[in-house]
Scaffold this active site. Sequence first.
Site, short mmCIF file in Angstrom:
data_model
loop_
_atom_site.label_atom_id
_atom_site.label_comp_id
_atom_site.label_asym_id
_atom_site.label_seq_id
_atom_site.Cartn_x
_atom_site.Cartn_y
_atom_site.Cartn_z
CG ASP A 164 0.67 4.95 3.62
OD1 ASP A 164 1.60 5.43 2.94
OD2 ASP A 164 -0.16 5.65 4.23
CG HIS A 204 -6.16 -8.49 14.53
ND1 HIS A 204 -5.69 -9.09 13.39
CD2 HIS A 204 -6.05 -7.15 14.30
CE1 HIS A 204 -5.31 -8.17 12.52
NE2 HIS A 204 -5.53 -6.99 13.05
#
Length: 511
Positions: free
Chosen positions: A40, A270
């Site tokens: 994916d 992040h």
Amino acid sequence: MAASWCIEKRGSIRNDSFRDNDNIPETGCLSIIVLGASGDLAKKKTFPALFNLYRQGFLQSNEVHIFGYARTKISDDDLRSRIRGYLSQGKENEGEVSEFLQLIKYVSGSYDSGEGFTLLDKAISEHEFSKNSTEGSSRRLFYFALPPSVYPSVCRMIKSYCMNKSDLGGWTRIVVEKPFGKDLASSEQLSSQIGELFDEPQIYRIDHYLGKELVQNLLVLRFANRFFLPLWNRDNIDNIQIVFREDFGTEGRGGYFDEYGIIRDIIQNHLLQVLCLVAMEKPVSQKPEHIRDEKVKVLQSMLPIEDEEVVLGQYEGYKDDPTVPNNSNTPTFATMVLRIHNERWEGVPFIMKAGKALNSRKAEIRVQFKDVPGDIFRCQKQGRNEFVIRLQPSEAMYMKLTVKKPGLEMSTVQSELDLSYGQRYQGVVIPEAYERLILDTIRGDQQHFVRRDELKAAWEIFTPLLHRIDNGEVKPIPYKPGSRGPAEADELLQNAGYVQTHGYIWIPPTL
């Protein structure tokens, strides 16, 4: 090495500026190898990013070839058909899609045996020979769209079978995706296994948040604008929030997510990377190592996380997913306070918030300034000055400030100075993070990638808390999907000093 690049012909990349060594020989053709090509990540992110670079002329059909490698036994055309639907299409670029797909060749093989990688090396070498590249002058970029568990074996196979045979200006580089381990020990083990085979300048640990337009703007904002310089410190700033919110749950990824949780998935990487850019000192130059040195100093100045400054949550219904254990202690929400022990930031709480199944979707940095001393207008209850950087969606920067309300009365109201990208830069396409970072890898610019000591320092901050969560010592609080999260998180914000503005909502301007 930092460098600027100019576009020739249809945008081919040529080095035309300062380099540490001006006598670098011309490099040969470029081979980009996507490992895990049938998965994916490759289909949704890697191949579309490569296609957009091709469309913009940064990848030239006469010098680049793309190889997909995975265990799945499919043909070249099968892989192209799987990818086609994920490429931006329209009648105007159908030809470009077809041209791009013809650059892709597929090789099938396992990740831990030499047979498949021997075939891969043969295919790459045939491409290099067809382009008349001198052996050792070509460039090989391996993108790991793979789970970290296979990184060590894949690195061994590349080192044994797929490296450039000599060094005549070419290179071999690897791009590895997060998660880089689950705690300090596993991260260090993975780093050691990869580090035994590749030098640090060959390793690009990708964090796609560092490729976002507004994140890349942070250093320019801070160090190219005079009025921020005297304000950006503990004397003027009361608190800083770095927020990530999603309005959906795990959606079929419950089993994967439960292994990591919101802190490992979002905050440790992040949001912590964004914090470093917000808090770091001015680097000596724009060179990648100077910037990364300053980021490491921020991480090394962090105080241990206190349990009383952490609120965890888990949305109701999370454990209904059959892939999630019934006794799961994994948080889907976390708010925590990080504190930096240095001259600039002593006493300023950095509030990290991340959660799934909340009432909105956004990622932003919110810098809240201290109250105005001697408030003659008695307007403090309306809210403090804030500088907000909206990372996604609707990229924007705006400054919340108090102004006179239009009319005959001397009354005040909260308003904003607004730079919304969709309005100010109409017609400008903001590149996807993966496009920018892959291009940086080709150029050899490691500024927006995570260095090994930086990774280690990040895990040192979070590992003690993560182990307490894994051991069940810290429990998540249930919260309803579509809510703000646990009420205790708002209490933590208030205790940390954040003052919420009532009656003011920022609305992105319409075109």
